[in-house]
Design a protein around this motif. Structure first.
Motif: not given
Length: 175
Positions: A160-164
């Motif tokens: 989620p830090d990169m792709f939400g």
């Protein structure tokens, strides 16, 4: 009974299964007993087959990897056309350009089949490089380890830090 296998189409259950018996008379008794019965709230329909659908040979981990690279692992037929029922997990909804090595790094805490011998245990199923999501076949060392993997990753966000919230993983065990 000799074996039980669920029928799949692209690694999705079709709602049918295949029971094999060691003796023909056992099959006839099961057909008579099961036909018209109710299981899981659904009426069971049975039919007898004189021959079994042919399963492709996997030729071990290396053969499975080569088959996946040429698109031979389609996920169709009894047990998805692969061996090791109950130990195979399909992960999907991951980013399309994700490599098997990156996924393998994230699975470090799991006991995967053949990992101790340096064999490939994660195979990318979709060869289309332009797809927005990808699917992977992961071979766990046991059925309980496969279900532990599913409990951990099913309906979880991938990085989620990169792709939400764009990449929701889904996972299920192939029987």
């Amino acid at each position: 009974m000799a074996s039980v296998a669920l029928d799949y189409r692209r690694f999705r259950p079709t709602g049918t299964g295949l029971l094999t018996f060691s003796r023909p008379e056992h099959a006839a008794v099961a057909h008579k007993t099961l036909n018209g019965s109710v299981a899981g709230g659904k009426r069971v329909k049975t039919r007898l087959l004189s021959h079994l659908p042919e399963r492709p040979r996997m030729r071990g981990q290396k053969g499975m990897l080569e088959a996946a690279q040429r698109g031979a692992i389609s996920g169709d037929g009894p047990s998805g056309g692969i061996t090791g029922s109950g130990r195979n997990v399909v992960l999907y909804g991951l980013p399309g350009k994700l490599h098997a090595g990156v996924l393998l790094d994230n699975l470090r805490g799991f006991k995967l089949a053949g990992a101790e011998f340096g064999k490939e245990v994660v195979v990318k199923l979709d060869s289309d490089r332009l797809a927005s999501t990808s699917r992977f076949l992961v071979r766990a060392s046991s059925t309980s380890e496969a279900y532990r993997l599913v409990r951990k990753y099913h309906m979880q966000m991938w990085r989620p830090d990169m792709f939400g919230d764009k990449c929701t993983m889904r996972a299920f065990v192939v029987w």
